[in-house]
Structure formats: structure tokens, C-alpha cells
Design a protein around this motif. Structure first.
Motif, mmCIF file in Angstrom:
data_model
loop_
_atom_site.group_PDB
_atom_site.id
_atom_site.type_symbol
_atom_site.label_atom_id
_atom_site.label_comp_id
_atom_site.label_asym_id
_atom_site.label_seq_id
_atom_site.Cartn_x
_atom_site.Cartn_y
_atom_site.Cartn_z
ATOM 1 N N THR A 36 20.751 17.364 11.906
ATOM 2 C CA THR A 36 20.591 18.614 12.878
ATOM 3 C C THR A 36 21.739 18.539 13.894
ATOM 4 O OG1 THR A 36 18.135 18.049 12.680
ATOM 5 C CG2 THR A 36 18.857 19.071 14.553
ATOM 6 N N HIS A 37 22.172 19.735 14.090
ATOM 7 C CA HIS A 37 23.507 19.809 14.618
ATOM 8 C C HIS A 37 23.258 20.628 16.011
ATOM 9 C CE1 HIS A 37 25.712 19.732 10.583
ATOM 10 N NE2 HIS A 37 25.328 18.402 10.963
ATOM 11 N N VAL A 38 24.403 20.017 16.957
ATOM 12 C CA VAL A 38 24.334 20.950 18.077
ATOM 13 C C VAL A 38 25.434 21.647 17.993
ATOM 14 C CG1 VAL A 38 24.733 20.661 20.539
ATOM 15 C CG2 VAL A 38 23.254 19.209 19.721
ATOM 16 N N GLY A 39 25.534 23.144 18.213
ATOM 17 C CA GLY A 39 26.671 23.842 18.092
ATOM 18 C C GLY A 39 26.911 24.728 19.391
ATOM 19 N N CYS A 40 25.971 24.630 20.340
ATOM 20 C CA CYS A 40 26.422 25.485 21.532
ATOM 21 C C CYS A 40 25.523 24.706 22.681
ATOM 22 C CB CYS A 40 25.723 26.905 21.507
ATOM 23 S SG CYS A 40 23.875 26.667 21.396
ATOM 24 N N ASP A 41 25.876 25.280 24.048
ATOM 25 C CA ASP A 41 25.062 24.591 25.021
ATOM 26 C C ASP A 41 24.079 25.856 25.607
ATOM 27 O OD1 ASP A 41 26.359 22.251 25.102
ATOM 28 O OD2 ASP A 41 28.140 22.988 26.080
ATOM 29 N N THR A 42 23.798 26.906 24.839
ATOM 30 C CA THR A 42 23.269 27.916 25.439
ATOM 31 C C THR A 42 22.301 28.311 24.674
ATOM 32 O OG1 THR A 42 24.756 29.299 24.143
ATOM 33 C CG2 THR A 42 25.523 28.871 26.515
ATOM 34 N N SER A 43 21.626 27.775 23.527
ATOM 35 C CA SER A 43 20.440 27.844 22.811
ATOM 36 C C SER A 43 20.534 29.154 22.152
ATOM 37 C CB SER A 43 19.278 27.999 23.969
ATOM 38 O OG SER A 43 17.994 27.587 23.206
ATOM 39 N N GLN A 44 21.899 29.452 21.679
ATOM 40 C CA GLN A 44 22.060 30.758 20.766
ATOM 41 C C GLN A 44 22.255 30.396 19.301
ATOM 42 O OE1 GLN A 44 25.517 32.051 23.279
ATOM 43 N NE2 GLN A 44 24.234 34.061 23.387
ATOM 44 N N CYS A 45 22.685 29.284 19.035
ATOM 45 C CA CYS A 45 23.485 28.993 17.674
ATOM 46 C C CYS A 45 22.488 28.635 16.569
ATOM 47 C CB CYS A 45 24.529 28.206 17.747
ATOM 48 S SG CYS A 45 24.201 26.357 17.902
ATOM 49 N N GLY A 46 21.544 28.117 16.826
ATOM 50 C CA GLY A 46 20.357 27.642 15.831
ATOM 51 C C GLY A 46 20.763 26.501 15.064
ATOM 52 N N ALA A 47 21.880 25.933 15.232
ATOM 53 C CA ALA A 47 22.313 24.674 14.248
ATOM 54 C C ALA A 47 21.243 23.699 14.433
ATOM 55 C CB ALA A 47 23.659 23.989 14.828
ATOM 56 N N CYS A 48 20.458 23.497 15.553
ATOM 57 C CA CYS A 48 19.719 22.457 16.067
ATOM 58 C C CYS A 48 18.068 22.813 15.675
ATOM 59 C CB CYS A 48 19.582 22.307 17.433
ATOM 60 S SG CYS A 48 19.139 23.579 18.419
ATOM 61 N N LEU A 49 18.048 23.541 14.731
ATOM 62 C CA LEU A 49 16.747 24.130 14.312
ATOM 63 C C LEU A 49 16.138 22.957 13.886
ATOM 64 C CD1 LEU A 49 16.782 27.918 13.210
ATOM 65 C CD2 LEU A 49 15.275 27.035 15.166
ATOM 66 N N VAL A 57 11.751 25.432 15.566
ATOM 67 C CA VAL A 57 11.951 25.254 17.146
ATOM 68 C C VAL A 57 13.364 24.858 17.397
ATOM 69 C CG1 VAL A 57 9.699 24.876 17.836
ATOM 70 C CG2 VAL A 57 11.269 22.874 17.469
ATOM 71 N N LYS A 58 14.029 25.405 18.343
ATOM 72 C CA LYS A 58 15.339 24.818 18.684
ATOM 73 C C LYS A 58 15.449 23.414 19.368
ATOM 74 C CE LYS A 58 17.930 29.287 18.464
ATOM 75 N NZ LYS A 58 18.698 30.493 19.040
ATOM 76 N N SER A 59 15.844 22.363 18.846
ATOM 77 C CA SER A 59 15.472 21.318 19.332
ATOM 78 C C SER A 59 16.401 20.960 20.570
ATOM 79 C CB SER A 59 15.527 20.097 18.187
ATOM 80 O OG SER A 59 17.297 20.094 17.816
ATOM 81 N N CYS A 60 17.440 21.690 20.618
ATOM 82 C CA CYS A 60 18.091 21.345 22.008
ATOM 83 C C CYS A 60 17.667 22.226 23.267
ATOM 84 C CB CYS A 60 19.431 21.985 21.851
ATOM 85 S SG CYS A 60 19.647 23.896 21.770
ATOM 86 N N THR A 61 16.540 22.736 22.890
ATOM 87 C CA THR A 61 15.921 23.524 23.855
ATOM 88 C C THR A 61 14.454 23.027 24.486
ATOM 89 O OG1 THR A 61 16.863 25.487 22.782
ATOM 90 C CG2 THR A 61 15.226 25.977 24.433
HETATM 91 S S1 FES Z 1 22.430 23.632 19.553
HETATM 92 FE FE1 FES Z 1 22.899 25.853 19.537
HETATM 93 S S2 FES Z 1 20.910 26.681 19.791
HETATM 94 FE FE2 FES Z 1 20.699 24.517 19.865
#
Ligand code: FES
Ligand code: FES
Length: 162
Positions: A36-49, A57-61
Motif C-alpha cells: 500500500t503506497h503513499v503517492g501524494c499528500d492531497t488525497s488525490q492519487c489512490g495509491a493508498c487504496l 477507502v483511501k488509507s491516507c485519508t
Molecule cells: S496517498 Fe494519494 S490518495 Fe492516498
């Protein structure tokens, strides 16, 4: 501190974490699952789904504490043993992988969209549903093709067409 327990890919994981701990950090740091990756700080990229109680769910959010008691499935839990999930197999067969950074989130998104929308997906629906996922390699065409192939496979269309 919060005491958090959740089931991740069928195994119970418990930890005392700071209240501000994000679900993605719990998954990577406490469960030790780094797919499960983190690709942004803005809840936009979906790498953390991830799937939480069956929904993407976006697990960074969200906070780890919000997932207390939940059933979480990460990219590591999508396959059945050595058998790839049809979506994983379709990404491989249709060259949906480039650098692969977005792939875990794309696959979780695809599993979720097939679960919610049913396997009879058309290209427009797939593109609309992928709105929350960014591929920085910009190779959306093969990703969409892979999801369509997986959906067809899961609906039996592919087998029927042969
Ligand atoms: S890390 Fe980009 S949406 Fe969660
Ligand atoms: S394959 Fe590289 S970010 Fe999507």
C-alpha cells in the motif's frame, strides 16, 4: 495514544498508536505490509487504496483508530494463495503495469468497482470510476483494457466469446 485492533488480510493486528496515526501508516508500519503506497499528500492519487469492510477507502485519508475493529484487505491479500486475482492476472496480461507504483491502488479500485457495479463494465464506466486514481506513468489505456478484460473474465463473457 489509542489501542487499535483490526483484521488485515485475515490476521488480527493490534498496536498502541498515536491518535494521529493514519491507516496507511498502521498498515505499512504496524502490519508490515508495504504494498500500500503513499503517492501524494492531497488525497488525490489512490495509491493508498485498501478495502475496508469490503469498500475501497483511501488509507491516507483516515485514522487508524477509525478502522478499529474493521476487516481490511490490502494488495497482499487480494490473491488466493498462489492464484492471482483475475484483476491481477489481467494487469499482467494486458501490460497494465509500468513502474507499478500506482498498481496496488488501481487493482483495489478495480476490485471495488467490479464488486459495486457488477462485471458488465463498459470503458466509459471504468474511466469514470478511476477518477480517484492517478498513474504518473500516464498509461491509462492498458490499465482500462486490463480492468475490462478482468470484468469480462469474471462475468464469463470472455469464456463465452471463445
Ligand atoms: S496517498 Fe494519494 S490518495 Fe492516498
Ligand atoms: S505504473 Fe507508474 S505510476 Fe502507474
Amino acid at each position: 495514544m489509542s489501542s487499535v485492533t483490526m483484521t488485515v488480510n485475515g490476521k488480527s493486528v493490534s498496536a498502541d498508536v498515536e491518535d494521529r496515526t493514519l491507516l496507511v501508516d498502521f498498515i505499512r508500519g504496524n502490519a508490515g505490509l508495504t504494498g500500500t503506497h503513499v503517492g501524494c499528500d492531497t488525497s488525490q492519487c489512490g495509491a493508498c487504496l485498501v478495502l475496508m469492510d469490503g469498500r475501497a477507502v483511501k488509507s491516507c485519508t483516515m485514522l487508524a483508530a477509525q478502522a478499529d475493529g474493521a476487516e481490511v484487505v490490502t494488495i497482499e491479500g487480494v490473491a488466493s494463495g498462489d492464484q492471482l486475482h483475475p484483476v491481477q492476472a489481467a494487469f499482467k496480461d494486458n501490460h497494465g503495469l509500468q513502474c507499478g507504483f500506482c498498481t496496488p491502488g488501481m487493482i483495489i479500485s478495480a476490485v471495488d468497482m467490479i464488486n459495486r457495479c457488477g462485471p458488465n463494465l463498459d470503458e466509459a464506466t471504468i474511466r469514470h470510476e478511476l477518477d480517484g486514481n492517478i498513474c504518473r506513468c500516464t498509461g491509462y489505456h492498458n490499465i482500462v483494457k486490463a480492468i475490462k478484460a478482468a470484468a469480462d473474465e469474471m462475468s464469463g463473457t470472455a469464456a463465452a466469446a471463445e
